[in-house]
Motif scaffolding. Structure first.
Motif, PDB file in Angstrom:
ATOM      1  N   GLY A 145       0.787  -1.220   0.000  1.00  0.00           N
ATOM      2  CA  GLY A 145       0.000   0.000   0.000  1.00  0.00           C
ATOM      3  C   GLY A 145       0.823   1.277   0.000  1.00  0.00           C
ATOM      4  O   GLY A 145       0.270   2.368  -0.157  1.00  0.00           O
ATOM      5  N   GLN A 146       2.141   1.150   0.167  1.00  0.00           N
ATOM      6  CA  GLN A 146       3.006   2.336   0.179  1.00  0.00           C
ATOM      7  C   GLN A 146       3.111   2.936  -1.223  1.00  0.00           C
ATOM      8  O   GLN A 146       3.193   2.214  -2.216  1.00  0.00           O
ATOM      9  CB  GLN A 146       4.394   1.953   0.706  1.00  0.00           C
ATOM     10  CG  GLN A 146       5.383   3.094   0.808  1.00  0.00           C
ATOM     11  CD  GLN A 146       6.708   2.644   1.418  1.00  0.00           C
ATOM     12  OE1 GLN A 146       6.751   1.662   2.176  1.00  0.00           O
ATOM     13  NE2 GLN A 146       7.781   3.346   1.102  1.00  0.00           N
ATOM     14  N   ILE A 179       1.635   1.966  -6.458  1.00  0.00           N
ATOM     15  CA  ILE A 179       1.441   1.439  -5.110  1.00  0.00           C
ATOM     16  C   ILE A 179       2.113   0.069  -4.974  1.00  0.00           C
ATOM     17  O   ILE A 179       2.010  -0.771  -5.869  1.00  0.00           O
ATOM     18  CB  ILE A 179      -0.065   1.305  -4.788  1.00  0.00           C
ATOM     19  CG1 ILE A 179      -0.791   2.634  -5.040  1.00  0.00           C
ATOM     20  CG2 ILE A 179      -0.275   0.833  -3.363  1.00  0.00           C
ATOM     21  CD1 ILE A 179      -0.347   3.763  -4.170  1.00  0.00           C
ATOM     22  N   ALA A 180       2.774  -0.161  -3.822  1.00  0.00           N
ATOM     23  CA  ALA A 180       3.378  -1.473  -3.545  1.00  0.00           C
ATOM     24  C   ALA A 180       2.271  -2.509  -3.375  1.00  0.00           C
ATOM     25  O   ALA A 180       1.405  -2.349  -2.513  1.00  0.00           O
ATOM     26  CB  ALA A 180       4.245  -1.408  -2.294  1.00  0.00           C
ATOM     27  N   PRO A 181       2.289  -3.601  -4.164  1.00  0.00           N
ATOM     28  CA  PRO A 181       1.216  -4.607  -4.063  1.00  0.00           C
ATOM     29  C   PRO A 181       1.407  -5.580  -2.904  1.00  0.00           C
ATOM     30  O   PRO A 181       0.482  -6.320  -2.559  1.00  0.00           O
ATOM     31  CB  PRO A 181       1.320  -5.345  -5.403  1.00  0.00           C
ATOM     32  CG  PRO A 181       2.764  -5.203  -5.797  1.00  0.00           C
ATOM     33  CD  PRO A 181       3.218  -3.868  -5.270  1.00  0.00           C
ATOM     34  N   PHE A 182       2.615  -5.606  -2.323  1.00  0.00           N
ATOM     35  CA  PHE A 182       2.896  -6.493  -1.192  1.00  0.00           C
ATOM     36  C   PHE A 182       4.133  -5.974  -0.461  1.00  0.00           C
ATOM     37  O   PHE A 182       4.852  -5.102  -0.967  1.00  0.00           O
ATOM     38  CB  PHE A 182       3.108  -7.950  -1.653  1.00  0.00           C
ATOM     39  CG  PHE A 182       4.010  -8.103  -2.856  1.00  0.00           C
ATOM     40  CD1 PHE A 182       5.390  -8.025  -2.732  1.00  0.00           C
ATOM     41  CD2 PHE A 182       3.472  -8.323  -4.119  1.00  0.00           C
ATOM     42  CE1 PHE A 182       6.216  -8.165  -3.837  1.00  0.00           C
ATOM     43  CE2 PHE A 182       4.288  -8.462  -5.234  1.00  0.00           C
ATOM     44  CZ  PHE A 182       5.662  -8.376  -5.089  1.00  0.00           C
ATOM     45  N   ASP A 183       4.372  -6.509   0.749  1.00  0.00           N
ATOM     46  CA  ASP A 183       5.601  -6.186   1.471  1.00  0.00           C
ATOM     47  C   ASP A 183       6.792  -6.713   0.682  1.00  0.00           C
ATOM     48  O   ASP A 183       6.763  -7.860   0.188  1.00  0.00           O
ATOM     49  CB  ASP A 183       5.600  -6.830   2.862  1.00  0.00           C
ATOM     50  CG  ASP A 183       4.527  -6.259   3.771  1.00  0.00           C
ATOM     51  OD1 ASP A 183       3.959  -5.210   3.421  1.00  0.00           O
ATOM     52  OD2 ASP A 183       4.274  -6.858   4.837  1.00  0.00           O
ATOM     53  N   GLY A 184       7.844  -5.910   0.580  1.00  0.00           N
ATOM     54  CA  GLY A 184       8.968  -6.401  -0.207  1.00  0.00           C
ATOM     55  C   GLY A 184      10.176  -5.488  -0.175  1.00  0.00           C
ATOM     56  O   GLY A 184      10.263  -4.534   0.614  1.00  0.00           O
ATOM     57  N   PHE A 185      11.120  -5.807  -1.056  1.00  0.00           N
ATOM     58  CA  PHE A 185      12.336  -5.020  -1.249  1.00  0.00           C
ATOM     59  C   PHE A 185      12.390  -4.554  -2.695  1.00  0.00           C
ATOM     60  O   PHE A 185      11.962  -5.270  -3.606  1.00  0.00           O
ATOM     61  CB  PHE A 185      13.587  -5.855  -0.945  1.00  0.00           C
ATOM     62  CG  PHE A 185      13.734  -6.238   0.502  1.00  0.00           C
ATOM     63  CD1 PHE A 185      14.228  -5.327   1.424  1.00  0.00           C
ATOM     64  CD2 PHE A 185      13.393  -7.511   0.932  1.00  0.00           C
ATOM     65  CE1 PHE A 185      14.369  -5.679   2.762  1.00  0.00           C
ATOM     66  CE2 PHE A 185      13.527  -7.868   2.264  1.00  0.00           C
ATOM     67  CZ  PHE A 185      14.010  -6.948   3.185  1.00  0.00           C
ATOM     68  N   ILE A 186      12.938  -3.361  -2.896  1.00  0.00           N
ATOM     69  CA  ILE A 186      13.116  -2.850  -4.245  1.00  0.00           C
ATOM     70  C   ILE A 186      14.347  -3.505  -4.859  1.00  0.00           C
ATOM     71  O   ILE A 186      15.456  -3.367  -4.346  1.00  0.00           O
ATOM     72  CB  ILE A 186      13.261  -1.316  -4.255  1.00  0.00           C
ATOM     73  CG1 ILE A 186      12.037  -0.673  -3.598  1.00  0.00           C
ATOM     74  CG2 ILE A 186      13.445  -0.808  -5.675  1.00  0.00           C
ATOM     75  CD1 ILE A 186      10.721  -1.031  -4.235  1.00  0.00           C
ATOM     76  N   GLN A 187      14.131  -4.241  -5.933  1.00  0.00           N
ATOM     77  CA  GLN A 187      15.208  -4.958  -6.607  1.00  0.00           C
ATOM     78  C   GLN A 187      15.849  -4.102  -7.701  1.00  0.00           C
ATOM     79  O   GLN A 187      17.061  -4.119  -7.878  1.00  0.00           O
ATOM     80  CB  GLN A 187      14.662  -6.260  -7.219  1.00  0.00           C
ATOM     81  CG  GLN A 187      15.646  -7.044  -8.081  1.00  0.00           C
ATOM     82  CD  GLN A 187      16.667  -7.793  -7.248  1.00  0.00           C
ATOM     83  OE1 GLN A 187      16.659  -7.728  -6.018  1.00  0.00           O
ATOM     84  NE2 GLN A 187      17.563  -8.497  -7.905  1.00  0.00           N
ATOM     85  N   ASN A 188      15.033  -3.364  -8.437  1.00  0.00           N
ATOM     86  CA  ASN A 188      15.543  -2.528  -9.536  1.00  0.00           C
ATOM     87  C   ASN A 188      14.723  -1.255  -9.637  1.00  0.00           C
ATOM     88  O   ASN A 188      13.535  -1.231  -9.314  1.00  0.00           O
ATOM     89  CB  ASN A 188      15.489  -3.268 -10.882  1.00  0.00           C
ATOM     90  CG  ASN A 188      16.644  -4.237 -11.059  1.00  0.00           C
ATOM     91  OD1 ASN A 188      17.805  -3.834 -10.967  1.00  0.00           O
ATOM     92  ND2 ASN A 188      16.334  -5.495 -11.297  1.00  0.00           N
TER      93      ASN A 188
END
Length: 327
Positions: A76-77, A149-158
């Motif tokens: 949601g971010q 919007i971020a669809p899930f919790d995660g890390f930015i890969q690129n």
């Protein structure tokens, strides 16, 4: 297998042999089995459960990107935004029309209740309100599409683009990896996959950790015409995506035979192996065996051995065939 061998009774006897000299022998009582366990190791790769390249659905100019490679984000971010001035103006205009249409319809309902207008006039006002509502909903969606919007919790890969870039809809802006779960993708020969059970627990080595993974599914077809199938395992813990996962597969194989120490075997003619035993008459005899499988210091063999035979662990180096042993 090792546990089984450790539970076998190994006897160290002091025997008088042939010329009555004193010699110590280690012997092992044979127990014939109908199956044996083998160990196979297969390497796989850890992949995130979800991995997405995120893009705006509409064209526009990138106003801001709020994250960079390596950042942790929550579902949601807001990760990035387009210049939303046009979308905001359209939304405001649509909202004004919708508010007016609602007021007109409410007034027409009062007029109709007093008998001053026809049912057709009321229906027309209702229709205008519904049209204005749909236009407002449409521009509200368009305004929301200016935000990534971020669809899930995660890390930015690129991160593929920067602020100020003018883009078309569908152009990847950011790649995000799930930060809550990983799966191991392991290619396994088809002659072993029928031993696997969906939902069962299997042993893995990841980095220096011994962990358990659960078989989630097997790919229905072999990749690229190979003799392997892709097995996908899930874990209760999170590990770094891209790491190597080593699957240790313990498989029960059907086959009659027994476990013996490799040091008890002697190579015979034409690739056949021999093992020396003491029969009921206390005479040393040679039995021929085939090696079905070996692991570590032990081999699973079949041949002329029988339950209760006493195997001489040192083989031919310890004894001579045909000689009788005097206790």
């Amino acid at each position: 297998m090792k546990k089984y061998i450790q539970n076998r009774i190994i006897l160290s006897l002091t025997l008088l042999i042939f010329n009555m000299s004193l010699t110590a022998l280690e012997i092992l009582e044979v127990k014939i089995l109908d199956s044996y366990k083998i160990t196979r190791n297969f390497s796989g790769k850890l992949l995130p459960s979800e991995q997405s390249e995120l893009a705006f659905e509409i064209p526009g100019k990138i106003n801001i990107i709020n994250v960079d490679i390596g950042d942790e984000v929550k579902k949601g971010q807001i990760l990035a935004e387009l210049d939303n001035r046009e979308a905001s103006a359209q939304l405001d205009q649509a909202k004004a029309k919708y508010d007016l249409a609602k007021q007109v319809f409410a007034r027409y309902k009062d007029l109709r209740s007093q008998g001053h207008i026809s049912i057709q006039d009321l229906d027309n006002a209702n229709s205008e309100e519904l049209i204005a509502k749909s236009q407002y909903d449409f521009y509200e969606v368009k305004f929301e599409q200016t935000k990534l919007i971020a669809p899930f919790d995660g890390f930015i890969q690129n991160r593929f683009l920067d602020t100020g870039s003018v883009i078309n809809g569908g152009v990847p802006i950011i790649e995000i990896l799930d930060s809550t779960n990983v799966k191991a993708h392991v290619s396994i020969p088809v002659n072993y996959t029928d031993k696997l059970q969906i939902g069962n627990e299997y042993s893995f080595k990841i980095a220096n950790n011994q962990v358990k993974g659960y078989l989630e599914r097997l790919a229905p077809m072999t990749p690229g015409g190979s003799d392997n199938r892709l097995a996908i395992f899930n874990f209760n813990s999170f590990f770094d995506p891209g790491s190597i996962a080593q699957l240790k597969l313990n498989i029960t194989m059907k086959g009659r035979g027994t476990w013996v120490p490799i040091k008890s075997l002697s190579q015979s003619e034409q690739g056949i192996w021999a093992i020396y035993t003491i029969n009921q008459e206390r005479v040393v005899v040679r039995d021929l065996v085939d090696i079905i499988y070996f692991e570590g210091e032990y081999a699973y063999v079949n041949g002329t051995l029988k339950d209760g035979d006493l195997v001489i662990l040192g083989g031919a180096q310890k004894i001579i065939e045909g000689k009788k042993i005097n206790l």
